[in-house]
Motif scaffolding. Structure first.
Motif, PDB file in Angstrom:
ATOM      1  N   GLN A  77      83.028  10.695 110.479  1.00 25.41           N
ATOM      2  CA  GLN A  77      83.292   9.327 110.027  1.00 25.41           C
ATOM      3  C   GLN A  77      84.501   8.722 110.737  1.00 25.41           C
ATOM      4  O   GLN A  77      84.805   7.541 110.552  1.00 25.41           O
ATOM      5  N   GLU A  78      85.167   9.523 111.544  1.00 27.21           N
ATOM      6  CA  GLU A  78      86.399   9.070 112.192  1.00 27.21           C
ATOM      7  C   GLU A  78      86.163   8.374 113.523  1.00 27.21           C
ATOM      8  O   GLU A  78      87.073   7.757 114.068  1.00 27.21           O
ATOM      9  N   THR A  79      84.961   8.507 114.066  1.00 26.73           N
ATOM     10  CA  THR A  79      84.674   7.955 115.394  1.00 26.73           C
ATOM     11  C   THR A  79      83.618   6.871 115.292  1.00 26.73           C
ATOM     12  O   THR A  79      82.509   7.107 114.809  1.00 26.73           O
ATOM     13  N   VAL A  89      86.903   2.669 109.924  1.00 23.16           N
ATOM     14  CA  VAL A  89      86.971   4.122 109.801  1.00 23.16           C
ATOM     15  C   VAL A  89      87.088   4.548 108.336  1.00 23.16           C
ATOM     16  O   VAL A  89      86.518   5.561 107.920  1.00 23.16           O
ATOM     17  N   ALA A  90      87.810   3.779 107.529  1.00 23.87           N
ATOM     18  CA  ALA A  90      87.971   4.116 106.109  1.00 23.87           C
ATOM     19  C   ALA A  90      86.621   4.104 105.397  1.00 23.87           C
ATOM     20  O   ALA A  90      85.663   3.454 105.842  1.00 23.87           O
ATOM     21  N   ALA A 138      82.441  -9.030 104.722  1.00 26.70           N
ATOM     22  CA  ALA A 138      82.094  -7.858 103.919  1.00 26.70           C
ATOM     23  C   ALA A 138      81.491  -6.757 104.788  1.00 26.70           C
ATOM     24  O   ALA A 138      81.795  -5.568 104.610  1.00 26.70           O
ATOM     25  N   VAL A 139      80.647  -7.137 105.733  1.00 24.07           N
ATOM     26  CA  VAL A 139      80.027  -6.143 106.627  1.00 24.07           C
ATOM     27  C   VAL A 139      81.090  -5.474 107.491  1.00 24.07           C
ATOM     28  O   VAL A 139      81.097  -4.245 107.652  1.00 24.07           O
ATOM     29  N   ILE A 140      81.983  -6.265 108.059  1.00 25.34           N
ATOM     30  CA  ILE A 140      83.040  -5.710 108.916  1.00 25.34           C
ATOM     31  C   ILE A 140      83.843  -4.664 108.158  1.00 25.34           C
ATOM     32  O   ILE A 140      84.198  -3.603 108.700  1.00 25.34           O
TER      33      ILE A 140
END
Length: 262
Positions: free
Chosen positions: A44-46, A251-252, A244-246
């Motif tokens: 989930q970090e990349t 990364v969070a 909202a999508v952005i």
């Protein structure tokens, strides 16, 4: 019974039975391997490329505003051109999405993608994750006003003008074979983090609550911005929806945004 047969015929029959048992055993192993294959979620970090999946019959132009906003955030964005004018078989569209994902990963040298599916494009994204290997390639899947449990409008179209209801229209009817199978068990299979964003003003996805997706971060625009009016067609172009999508593609971990996006 076998004892009554001639020796040669008995040997032949036993050989046929043995071959049949081997074939059945092989099929059983293949099926077991298919269902037992574990999905390994990506990091989930990349952040990799973002693929935008258009809705039923909508083409790609309606997603250009959302694409531009994401590119302004530094994201690599591609709008997927699906076969059959987005009205053909949804599973075939999911296969086409899978091919687009592979090409995007190769082009960007990435290991994962984020997928945003608008309207029926969200159903296509779910089919891709479940049936076309997307679970090990998707980091996030965000759906916008997607008829996860069908739309009464599709059912009405099939009843009133069946000749004008293509395959995808049939599949988007409530309780269609495709949706019944897709929603059986886990609606959000292992792999990506799932988000469903929708509007209570929807008059295409009827009822709007069909966009509820069990296991996802699920919220309406009106729950964040009371009184904000946004129709189904406006979802991929509305500034509040885009904000909202952005927020869901950073990364969070995905989270319901605050009123600052209103």
């Amino acid at each position: 019974m076998l004892d009554a047969l001639a020796p040669a015929r008995r040997r032949f029959l036993l050989g046929v039975l043995a071959l049949a048992l081997v074939a059945v055993a092989g099929l059983g192993v293949a099926i077991w391997r298919t269902h037992d294959k574990a999905v390994e979620p990506v990091s989930q970090e990349t952040q990799g490329p973002v693929l935008l999946v258009p809705g039923y019959g909508g083409g790609t132009a309606g997603l250009e505003v959302l694409a531009g906003a994401l590119r302004a955030q530094g994201r690599d964005v591609e709008i997927v051109d699906l076969p059959g004018n987005n009205t053909g078989d949804l599973d075939r569209q999911a296969g086409a999405l899978g091919k687009a994902v592979i090409l995007a990963l190769q082009r960007a040298g990435a290991r994962s993608v984020d997928v945003v599916g608008y309207s029926a494009g969200g159903v296509v994204a779910r089919l891709w994750v479940r049936d076309h290997g997307g679970g090990g390639l998707a980091r996030r899947v965000v759906t916008l006003g997607s008829p996860h449990h069908g739309s009464d409008l599709a059912g009405l179209g099939s009843d009133v003008a069946p000749d004008s209801c293509p395959r995808a229209c049939e599949q988007l009817q409530p309780d269609s074979d495709l949706l019944r199978a897709l929603n059986a068990g886990d609606e959000t299979p292992t792999g990506p983090k799932w988000v469903s964003i929708w509007t209570t003003d929807d008059r295409v996805v009827v009822p709007p609550s069909s966009s509820n997706l069990d296991g996802a971060l699920d919220f309406t625009i009106q729950s964040v911005c009371p009184g904000h009016e946004v129709s189904h067609g406006q979802l991929p172009q509305d500034p509040v929806v885009i904000a909202a999508v952005i927020r869901q593609l950073v990364v969070a971990d995905p989270a319901v945004p605050g009123p600052e996006i209103c």
